[in-house]
Write an enzyme that holds these catalytic residues in place. Structure first.
Site, PDB file in Angstrom:
ATOM      1  N   ASP A  62       0.669  -1.068  -0.287  1.00 26.63           N
ATOM      2  CA  ASP A  62       0.338   0.563  -0.037  1.00 26.63           C
ATOM      3  C   ASP A  62       0.999   1.244  -0.548  1.00 26.63           C
ATOM      4  O   ASP A  62       0.417   2.269   0.060  1.00 26.63           O
ATOM      5  CB  ASP A  62      -1.370   0.423   0.851  1.00 26.63           C
ATOM      6  CG  ASP A  62      -0.256  -0.366   2.739  1.00 26.63           C
ATOM      7  OD1 ASP A  62       1.165  -0.297   2.665  1.00 26.63           O
ATOM      8  OD2 ASP A  62      -0.417  -0.346   3.508  1.00 26.63           O
ATOM      9  N   HIS A 283      25.224   3.894 -15.010  1.00 27.58           N
ATOM     10  CA  HIS A 283      23.974   4.505 -13.306  1.00 27.58           C
ATOM     11  C   HIS A 283      24.297   3.134 -12.989  1.00 27.58           C
ATOM     12  O   HIS A 283      23.367   2.477 -12.062  1.00 27.58           O
ATOM     13  CB  HIS A 283      22.441   3.969 -14.594  1.00 27.58           C
ATOM     14  CG  HIS A 283      22.547   5.591 -15.956  1.00 27.58           C
ATOM     15  ND1 HIS A 283      21.742   4.969 -16.400  1.00 27.58           N
ATOM     16  CD2 HIS A 283      23.967   6.714 -15.737  1.00 27.58           C
ATOM     17  CE1 HIS A 283      22.278   6.596 -17.276  1.00 27.58           C
ATOM     18  NE2 HIS A 283      22.972   6.962 -16.845  1.00 27.58           N
ATOM     19  N   ASP A 301      28.358  11.308  -9.423  1.00 24.89           N
ATOM     20  CA  ASP A 301      27.327  11.806 -10.760  1.00 24.89           C
ATOM     21  C   ASP A 301      25.277  12.174 -10.077  1.00 24.89           C
ATOM     22  O   ASP A 301      24.830  11.374  -9.547  1.00 24.89           O
ATOM     23  CB  ASP A 301      27.083  10.674 -11.577  1.00 24.89           C
ATOM     24  CG  ASP A 301      26.561  11.909 -13.075  1.00 24.89           C
ATOM     25  OD1 ASP A 301      25.199  12.363 -12.344  1.00 24.89           O
ATOM     26  OD2 ASP A 301      26.194  11.098 -13.793  1.00 24.89           O
ATOM     27  N   ASP A 312      22.808  17.978 -13.924  1.00 23.97           N
ATOM     28  CA  ASP A 312      23.626  17.308 -13.316  1.00 23.97           C
ATOM     29  C   ASP A 312      25.035  16.956 -13.696  1.00 23.97           C
ATOM     30  O   ASP A 312      25.796  17.308 -13.995  1.00 23.97           O
ATOM     31  CB  ASP A 312      22.945  16.681 -15.072  1.00 23.97           C
ATOM     32  CG  ASP A 312      23.590  14.774 -15.153  1.00 23.97           C
ATOM     33  OD1 ASP A 312      23.366  14.186 -14.464  1.00 23.97           O
ATOM     34  OD2 ASP A 312      22.853  14.303 -16.415  1.00 23.97           O
ATOM     35  N   HIS A 386      29.814   5.723 -24.223  1.00 19.67           N
ATOM     36  CA  HIS A 386      27.406   7.344 -24.498  1.00 19.67           C
ATOM     37  C   HIS A 386      28.118   8.623 -25.163  1.00 19.67           C
ATOM     38  O   HIS A 386      29.366   8.891 -25.012  1.00 19.67           O
ATOM     39  CB  HIS A 386      27.566   7.324 -22.475  1.00 19.67           C
ATOM     40  CG  HIS A 386      28.874   8.019 -21.310  1.00 19.67           C
ATOM     41  ND1 HIS A 386      29.149   9.515 -21.545  1.00 19.67           N
ATOM     42  CD2 HIS A 386      29.539   7.749 -20.257  1.00 19.67           C
ATOM     43  CE1 HIS A 386      29.912  10.102 -20.700  1.00 19.67           C
ATOM     44  NE2 HIS A 386      30.129   8.729 -20.057  1.00 19.67           N
ATOM     45  N   HIS A 390      23.823  16.264 -23.431  1.00 21.98           N
ATOM     46  CA  HIS A 390      21.875  16.286 -23.183  1.00 21.98           C
ATOM     47  C   HIS A 390      21.221  17.547 -23.163  1.00 21.98           C
ATOM     48  O   HIS A 390      22.158  18.109 -21.793  1.00 21.98           O
ATOM     49  CB  HIS A 390      21.583  15.141 -22.788  1.00 21.98           C
ATOM     50  CG  HIS A 390      21.800  14.142 -21.715  1.00 21.98           C
ATOM     51  ND1 HIS A 390      21.485  15.174 -20.023  1.00 21.98           N
ATOM     52  CD2 HIS A 390      23.034  13.836 -20.682  1.00 21.98           C
ATOM     53  CE1 HIS A 390      21.722  15.247 -18.837  1.00 21.98           C
ATOM     54  NE2 HIS A 390      22.590  13.583 -18.886  1.00 21.98           N
ATOM     55  N   HIS A 397      17.090  14.291 -18.663  1.00 21.22           N
ATOM     56  CA  HIS A 397      17.560  14.185 -20.095  1.00 21.22           C
ATOM     57  C   HIS A 397      16.200  15.390 -20.903  1.00 21.22           C
ATOM     58  O   HIS A 397      15.393  14.184 -21.430  1.00 21.22           O
ATOM     59  CB  HIS A 397      18.080  12.840 -20.360  1.00 21.22           C
ATOM     60  CG  HIS A 397      18.962  11.907 -20.571  1.00 21.22           C
ATOM     61  ND1 HIS A 397      18.515  10.736 -19.362  1.00 21.22           N
ATOM     62  CD2 HIS A 397      19.999  12.694 -19.685  1.00 21.22           C
ATOM     63  CE1 HIS A 397      20.259  10.148 -19.430  1.00 21.22           C
ATOM     64  NE2 HIS A 397      20.509  11.895 -19.033  1.00 21.22           N
ATOM     65  N   GLU A 414      29.952  16.020 -21.207  1.00 20.81           N
ATOM     66  CA  GLU A 414      30.173  15.086 -20.016  1.00 20.81           C
ATOM     67  C   GLU A 414      31.145  13.920 -20.351  1.00 20.81           C
ATOM     68  O   GLU A 414      30.299  12.902 -20.246  1.00 20.81           O
ATOM     69  CB  GLU A 414      29.195  14.511 -19.562  1.00 20.81           C
ATOM     70  CG  GLU A 414      27.787  14.098 -20.265  1.00 20.81           C
ATOM     71  CD  GLU A 414      26.816  13.502 -19.179  1.00 20.81           C
ATOM     72  OE1 GLU A 414      26.891  12.380 -18.762  1.00 20.81           O
ATOM     73  OE2 GLU A 414      25.532  13.713 -19.586  1.00 20.81           O
ATOM     74  N   TYR A 418      36.365   4.789 -18.705  1.00 24.62           N
ATOM     75  CA  TYR A 418      36.402   3.975 -17.592  1.00 24.62           C
ATOM     76  C   TYR A 418      36.852   2.645 -18.144  1.00 24.62           C
ATOM     77  O   TYR A 418      37.006   2.430 -19.246  1.00 24.62           O
ATOM     78  CB  TYR A 418      34.685   3.359 -17.736  1.00 24.62           C
ATOM     79  CG  TYR A 418      33.828   4.651 -18.081  1.00 24.62           C
ATOM     80  CD1 TYR A 418      33.535   5.451 -16.882  1.00 24.62           C
ATOM     81  CD2 TYR A 418      33.259   5.352 -18.915  1.00 24.62           C
ATOM     82  CE1 TYR A 418      32.182   6.480 -16.491  1.00 24.62           C
ATOM     83  CE2 TYR A 418      32.329   6.608 -19.081  1.00 24.62           C
ATOM     84  CZ  TYR A 418      32.203   7.320 -17.347  1.00 24.62           C
ATOM     85  OH  TYR A 418      31.263   8.625 -17.869  1.00 24.62           O
ATOM     86  N   ARG A 435      33.789  10.855 -15.643  1.00 26.99           N
ATOM     87  CA  ARG A 435      33.413  11.377 -15.767  1.00 26.99           C
ATOM     88  C   ARG A 435      33.415  12.312 -15.316  1.00 26.99           C
ATOM     89  O   ARG A 435      33.294  12.773 -13.869  1.00 26.99           O
ATOM     90  CB  ARG A 435      31.688  10.692 -15.768  1.00 26.99           C
ATOM     91  CG  ARG A 435      31.192  11.118 -16.088  1.00 26.99           C
ATOM     92  CD  ARG A 435      30.030  10.733 -17.097  1.00 26.99           C
ATOM     93  NE  ARG A 435      28.993  10.199 -15.464  1.00 26.99           N
ATOM     94  CZ  ARG A 435      28.773   9.035 -15.390  1.00 26.99           C
ATOM     95  NH1 ARG A 435      29.791   8.018 -15.595  1.00 26.99           N
ATOM     96  NH2 ARG A 435      27.833   8.641 -14.073  1.00 26.99           N
ATOM     97  N   GLU A 437      31.040  16.497 -15.681  1.00 32.06           N
ATOM     98  CA  GLU A 437      29.614  16.725 -16.307  1.00 32.06           C
ATOM     99  C   GLU A 437      29.460  17.799 -15.791  1.00 32.06           C
ATOM    100  O   GLU A 437      29.774  18.417 -14.997  1.00 32.06           O
ATOM    101  CB  GLU A 437      29.179  15.586 -15.733  1.00 32.06           C
ATOM    102  CG  GLU A 437      27.865  15.334 -16.537  1.00 32.06           C
ATOM    103  CD  GLU A 437      26.420  14.930 -15.498  1.00 32.06           C
ATOM    104  OE1 GLU A 437      26.379  13.838 -15.556  1.00 32.06           O
ATOM    105  OE2 GLU A 437      25.555  14.399 -16.852  1.00 32.06           O
TER     106      GLU A 437
HETATM  107  N1  GLY Z   1      22.927  10.994 -15.057  1.00 26.71           N
HETATM  108  C1  GLY Z   1      22.673  10.644 -15.670  1.00 26.71           C
HETATM  109  C2  GLY Z   1      23.379  11.486 -16.819  1.00 26.71           C
HETATM  110  O1  GLY Z   1      24.952  11.815 -16.686  1.00 26.71           O
HETATM  111  O2  GLY Z   1      23.103  11.432 -18.011  1.00 26.71           O
HETATM  112 MN    MN Z   2      24.008  13.973 -17.789  1.00 26.20          MN
HETATM  113 MN    MN Z   3      25.302  12.692 -15.055  1.00 21.44          MN
END
Ligand code: GLY
Ligand code: MN
Ligand code: MN
Length: 482
Positions: A62, A283, A301, A312, A386, A390, A397, A414, A418, A435, A437
């Protein structure tokens, strides 16, 4: 008697105090109204656009997940409650109470439900606070007389089958069923084009929303800047507080505490805090590692969400405050790729072609080859798996166009490298994941780096990590192990 009067007065004061304490820096009703007008402007002749609220999603038994409004509906209305549908008409429609060009069906007020699950705006609240004229309870949608067949186009997003039928009349499930019947949407098991009305259009609306949401107004930027500043302050404070032996969860908690300290309600996406090899999972959100060690880096991140708008931001830092030679080599390579890409941001350029392939990915490939991690700059590899960036906004996103950058766009830059355990290179590189970003606003003649409060250069990070932290004093009692 006097006592009772005092109590009533006190209760009254408390009540108005509580009301006044609600934040008042959300997007204005004028903003939402203008956005609806712009949607109407972009709609084809003789059309209607329909936007549904997001479903309530069940976590287990619930308990539901925290409700998150559909960002399109939020952008157009400011309404944060479920079980609603908005109709925007291109042309004025005639009704018994005069003409109108939009109708909003919302969830009714209900004292009992509000005691358990929170305030509802109700029809009057939506009229007053969100500046709508035509507002009805969602229970009235089923019998609302609207002939969808008279429109050349009925614009909406297609449905996914993840909406529960609750026992409340007029809930989202009922609204969708009513809409499908009224509009001639093919029923389950009869998904043939012939059976559906031929004015149904499930493509156009998304392009309209991309065109609008992809360019931020000043009002949106005020909120986005706040989200980014808060996220960067958290990165800075965590740099100062970082110590070997902390857990990934603890570090996540420090960021999220700081978000809330600055009154950012949520995280814009599940926080990613990965030490060492965990950073290789793009992720990684379990954040399980109980003790981070002094010989690894940690990739963080996280994005604060302030009144709907999410930052982000990623920083990757050495747990003990000093990059090893291998860590520094990879870090500085990602930094150079990112910095060159950021500096090339301006109207007219394409993120993938001009910023990623021509700059960031080229620099990374050449650098990896120089370090002997790949054989040549042309070798295919998975060390940077990647894209470069974005849009950000109401979604992490966010909706927006990717053909070329325009002033008012807010994007991330970003790049990352890796190198997981067992990768086909010298094992001294294993477990290094970086990374970096940042959030960038495209301006008339270039860009503005929104996330510049958080250091990015390896030397600046090392310097920041030497600063004392107020959290050094925050020592909690040990849990009783018995
Ligand atoms: N935090 C997700 C991305 O960097 O797109
Ligand atoms: Mn991002
Ligand atoms: Mn990110």
């Amino acid at each position: 008697m006097k006592k009772i009067l005092t109590l009533i007065l006190l209760a009254g004061t408390l009540f108005s105090f509580a009301q006044n304490e609600l934040p008042d820096d959300f997007l204005s009703s004028e903003f939402h109204q203008e956005r609806r007008d712009l949607v109407r402007e972009k709609m084809p002749a003789n059309s209607v656009a329909i936007f549904f609220a997001s479903p309530v999603r069940n976590r287990a038994n619930d308990v539901d997940y925290v409700y998150h409004q559909d960002p399109n509906l939020y952008y157009l209305t400011g309404y944060k409650e479920p079980h609603a549908v908005l109709l925007i008409f291109k042309e004025e429609q005639d009704g018994p109470e005069g003409s109108y060009d939009e109708i909003f069906f919302i969830q009714p007020r209900n004292a009992m439900a509000e005691m358990w699950t929170g305030r509802r705006m109700g029809i009057n609240g939506v009229k007053e606070k969100l500046a709508f004229n035509q507002v009805f309870n969602n229970t009235e949608f089923e019998d609302y007389n609207i002939d969808f067949s008279k429109f050349d186009k009925v614009l909406f997003y297609d449905f996914y089958n993840d909406v529960r039928d609750t026992n409340a009349e007029g809930d989202l499930y009922d609204l969708i069923v009513s809409f499908k019947q009224k509009a001639g949407y093919p029923t389950e098991g009869d998904l043939t084009i012939e059976s559906s009305a031929n004015n149904l259009d499930m493509e156009t609306l998304d392009q309209i929303m991309k065109d609008l949401r992809g360019i931020k107004t000043e009002e949106e930027l005020n909120l986005l800047r706040k989200a980014v500043d808060i996220s960067c302050i958290a990165q800075v404070e965590v740099m100062k507080a970082m110590k070997p032996g902390m857990s990934e969860l603890e570090i996540q908690g420090l960021h999220e505490f700081i978000f809330k300290k600055y009154k950012a309600e949520y995280e814009g996406y599940p926080s990613i805090v990965g030490a060492g090899n965990n950073g290789c999972i793009l992720h990684y959100i379990e954040n399980y590692k109980p003790e981070i060690s002094s010989d690894e880096m940690i990739l963080m991140d996280l994005g604060a969400e302030y009144h709907g708008y999410t930052a982000d931001v990623t920083r990757t830092i050495p747990v003990d405050g000093k990059f090893s030679p291998e860590e520094k080599a990879i870090y500085d390579l990602v930094y150079r790729a990112q910095d060159e890409a950021i500096k090339a941001c301006k109207p007219g350029v394409n993120i993938q072609r001009d910023l990623d392939f021509a700059i960031a990915r080229r620099i990374i490939n050449e650098g990896l080859a120089e370090l002997g991690i790949i054989d040549s700059a042309n070798q295919r590899h998975l060390y940077y798996p990647h894209g470069l960036g974005h849009h950000i906004g109401l979604d992490v996103h966010d909706k927006g166009n990717y053909e070329y950058l325009e002033p008012g766009m807010a994007i991330t830059i970003e790049p990352g490298i890796y190198i997981p355990e067992g990768a086909k290179c010298d094992e001294k590189w294993w477990g290094i994941a970086v990374r970096i970003e940042d959030d960038v606003l495209i301006t008339e003649d270039g860009y503005e780096l929104l996330s510049d409060i958080a250091p990015r250069k390896s030397e600046e990070i090392e310097k920041m990590m030497q600063e004392p932290s107020p959290l050094d004093e925050f020592v909690l009692p040990a849990l009783d192990e018995d």
